[in-house]
Motif scaffolding. Structure first.
Motif, PDB file in Angstrom:
ATOM      1  N   ARG A  50      52.709  92.502  40.222  1.00 48.27           N
ATOM      2  CA  ARG A  50      51.726  92.616  41.317  1.00 48.27           C
ATOM      3  C   ARG A  50      50.479  93.335  40.830  1.00 48.27           C
ATOM      4  NH1 ARG A  50      48.859  91.155  45.293  1.00 48.27           N
ATOM      5  NH2 ARG A  50      48.549  92.642  46.968  1.00 48.27           N
ATOM      6  N   GLY A  51      50.634  94.442  40.106  1.00 42.13           N
ATOM      7  CA  GLY A  51      49.482  95.157  39.565  1.00 42.13           C
ATOM      8  C   GLY A  51      48.711  94.323  38.557  1.00 42.13           C
ATOM      9  N   ALA A  52      49.430  93.589  37.713  1.00 41.08           N
ATOM     10  CA  ALA A  52      48.772  92.728  36.727  1.00 41.08           C
ATOM     11  C   ALA A  52      47.973  91.628  37.409  1.00 41.08           C
ATOM     12  CB  ALA A  52      49.814  92.127  35.788  1.00 41.08           C
ATOM     13  N   GLU A  53      48.544  91.024  38.437  1.00 43.94           N
ATOM     14  CA  GLU A  53      47.824  89.967  39.158  1.00 43.94           C
ATOM     15  C   GLU A  53      46.573  90.518  39.836  1.00 43.94           C
ATOM     16  OE1 GLU A  53      50.648  88.176  41.802  1.00 43.94           O
ATOM     17  OE2 GLU A  53      51.704  87.155  40.163  1.00 43.94           O
ATOM     18  N   LEU A  54      46.669  91.700  40.428  1.00 43.26           N
ATOM     19  CA  LEU A  54      45.493  92.307  41.058  1.00 43.26           C
ATOM     20  C   LEU A  54      44.369  92.525  40.048  1.00 43.26           C
ATOM     21  CD1 LEU A  54      47.184  94.984  43.357  1.00 43.26           C
ATOM     22  CD2 LEU A  54      45.851  93.019  44.122  1.00 43.26           C
ATOM     23  N   LEU A  55      44.712  93.107  38.906  1.00 40.23           N
ATOM     24  CA  LEU A  55      43.685  93.374  37.896  1.00 40.23           C
ATOM     25  C   LEU A  55      43.118  92.093  37.296  1.00 40.23           C
ATOM     26  CD1 LEU A  55      45.080  96.513  36.086  1.00 40.23           C
ATOM     27  CD2 LEU A  55      42.859  96.284  37.160  1.00 40.23           C
ATOM     28  N   LEU A  56      43.967  91.122  37.011  1.00 40.72           N
ATOM     29  CA  LEU A  56      43.477  89.878  36.415  1.00 40.72           C
ATOM     30  C   LEU A  56      42.564  89.118  37.380  1.00 40.72           C
ATOM     31  CD1 LEU A  56      46.667  88.681  34.526  1.00 40.72           C
ATOM     32  CD2 LEU A  56      44.558  89.583  33.529  1.00 40.72           C
ATOM     33  N   ARG A  57      42.910  89.110  38.660  1.00 43.57           N
ATOM     34  CA  ARG A  57      42.040  88.433  39.644  1.00 43.57           C
ATOM     35  C   ARG A  57      40.708  89.173  39.788  1.00 43.57           C
ATOM     36  NH1 ARG A  57      47.084  87.219  42.658  1.00 43.57           N
ATOM     37  NH2 ARG A  57      47.406  84.993  42.331  1.00 43.57           N
ATOM     38  N   ALA A  58      40.743  90.492  39.754  1.00 41.59           N
ATOM     39  CA  ALA A  58      39.502  91.266  39.843  1.00 41.59           C
ATOM     40  C   ALA A  58      38.637  91.041  38.610  1.00 41.59           C
ATOM     41  CB  ALA A  58      39.817  92.749  40.011  1.00 41.59           C
ATOM     42  N   ILE A  59      39.248  90.982  37.445  1.00 39.97           N
ATOM     43  CA  ILE A  59      38.487  90.710  36.223  1.00 39.97           C
ATOM     44  C   ILE A  59      37.898  89.310  36.276  1.00 39.97           C
ATOM     45  CG2 ILE A  59      38.735  90.321  33.729  1.00 39.97           C
ATOM     46  CD1 ILE A  59      40.753  92.674  33.747  1.00 39.97           C
ATOM     47  N   ASP A  60      38.672  88.352  36.762  1.00 38.11           N
ATOM     48  CA  ASP A  60      38.175  86.980  36.868  1.00 38.11           C
ATOM     49  C   ASP A  60      36.984  86.893  37.822  1.00 38.11           C
ATOM     50  OD1 ASP A  60      38.266  84.126  36.433  1.00 38.11           O
ATOM     51  OD2 ASP A  60      39.130  83.959  38.445  1.00 38.11           O
ATOM     52  N   GLN A  61      37.001  87.642  38.907  1.00 38.03           N
ATOM     53  CA  GLN A  61      35.916  87.591  39.888  1.00 38.03           C
ATOM     54  C   GLN A  61      34.666  88.327  39.440  1.00 38.03           C
ATOM     55  OE1 GLN A  61      37.548  89.213  43.471  1.00 38.03           O
ATOM     56  NE2 GLN A  61      38.646  87.333  44.007  1.00 38.03           N
ATOM     57  N   HIS A  62      34.823  89.470  38.785  1.00 35.77           N
ATOM     58  CA  HIS A  62      33.680  90.352  38.560  1.00 35.77           C
ATOM     59  C   HIS A  62      33.186  90.428  37.115  1.00 35.77           C
ATOM     60  CE1 HIS A  62      34.018  91.797  42.652  1.00 35.77           C
ATOM     61  NE2 HIS A  62      35.309  92.016  42.456  1.00 35.77           N
ATOM     62  N   ALA A  63      33.987  90.063  36.147  1.00 38.48           N
ATOM     63  CA  ALA A  63      33.589  90.266  34.745  1.00 38.48           C
ATOM     64  C   ALA A  63      32.851  89.040  34.207  1.00 38.48           C
ATOM     65  CB  ALA A  63      34.814  90.541  33.890  1.00 38.48           C
ATOM     66  N   SER A  64      31.881  89.301  33.350  1.00 37.42           N
ATOM     67  CA  SER A  64      31.210  88.191  32.666  1.00 37.42           C
ATOM     68  C   SER A  64      31.970  87.814  31.396  1.00 37.42           C
ATOM     69  CB  SER A  64      29.757  88.562  32.347  1.00 37.42           C
ATOM     70  OG  SER A  64      29.725  89.740  31.567  1.00 37.42           O
ATOM     71  N   ASP A  65      32.571  88.803  30.731  1.00 41.50           N
ATOM     72  CA  ASP A  65      33.427  88.557  29.572  1.00 41.50           C
ATOM     73  C   ASP A  65      34.872  88.529  30.067  1.00 41.50           C
ATOM     74  OD1 ASP A  65      34.695  88.363  27.141  1.00 41.50           O
ATOM     75  OD2 ASP A  65      34.196  90.391  26.484  1.00 41.50           O
ATOM     76  N   LYS A  66      35.479  87.353  30.035  1.00 42.55           N
ATOM     77  CA  LYS A  66      36.814  87.174  30.620  1.00 42.55           C
ATOM     78  C   LYS A  66      37.951  87.524  29.663  1.00 42.55           C
ATOM     79  CE  LYS A  66      35.042  85.199  34.274  1.00 42.55           C
ATOM     80  NZ  LYS A  66      34.934  85.822  35.545  1.00 42.55           N
TER      81      LYS A  66
END
Length: 170
Positions: free
Chosen positions: A45-61
């Motif tokens: 659950r924590g990994a999914e939260l962080l990965l989705r946030a990185i996918d939404q907000h980061a320019s370097d994926k």
């Protein structure tokens, strides 16, 4: 008691929406391999939260994921090199959820200038060691005292004998 063997796993990921579930299944497989089945749900659950946030907000994926098990704690860390991704702004809601479901968490900068977001889950050492079956319970005859002879004799004397007993029950 069995001593826990330290475990380590590292995964480099190019984050995309379809990779979130795949990474979660990979992490779950490693946790099950380490006999940490009880930590699969909170870590994934924590990994999914962080990965989705990185996918939404980061320019370097690109992100690196590491898990360490030391026998008492499992630490899961995510590292990224995106200088524009701000944990205090972009990841605030995600980090609040992670703080609520983990035993500890944090964010720090590495020597190379990347950010590392980590969270930990505690597991008792006994949860990882298989349970030992208990010896069988004593049989009923060994667990009870001898029958009470006096009460049975009193009941037998009070009951009507022979045909009178049948007549009384009709």
């Amino acid at each position: 008691m069995k001593t826990a063997v330290p475990c380590y796993y590292h995964l480099d990921v190019e984050v995309s929406p379809e990779r979130v579930g795949q990474v979660s299944r990979i992490l779950a497989a490693h946790l099950r391999h380490w006999d940490l089945d009880n930590l699969v749900a909170p870590v994934c659950r924590g990994a999914e939260l962080l990965l989705r946030a990185i996918d939404q907000h980061a320019s370097d994926k690109h992100t690196s994921i590491e898990m360490w098990w030391n026998g008492q704690h499992l630490i899961t860390a995510f590292g990224d090199d995106d200088p524009e991704l701000r944990p205090d702004q972009d990841l605030r809601a995600c980090l609040a959820d992670i703080a609520a479901m983990s035993d500890g968490w944090g964010c720090c900068a590495s020597e190379t200038g990347s950010k590392i977001i980590w969270f930990s889950q505690r597991a008792r050492a006994g949860e990882r060691v298989p349970l030992v079956p208990l010896p069988p319970e004593p049989f009923l005859s060994t667990g009870l005292h001898e029958p009470r002879q006096h009460q049975v004799a009193v009941l037998a004397a009070a009951a009507p004998a022979g045909d009178d007993a049948l007549e009384g029950s009709r």
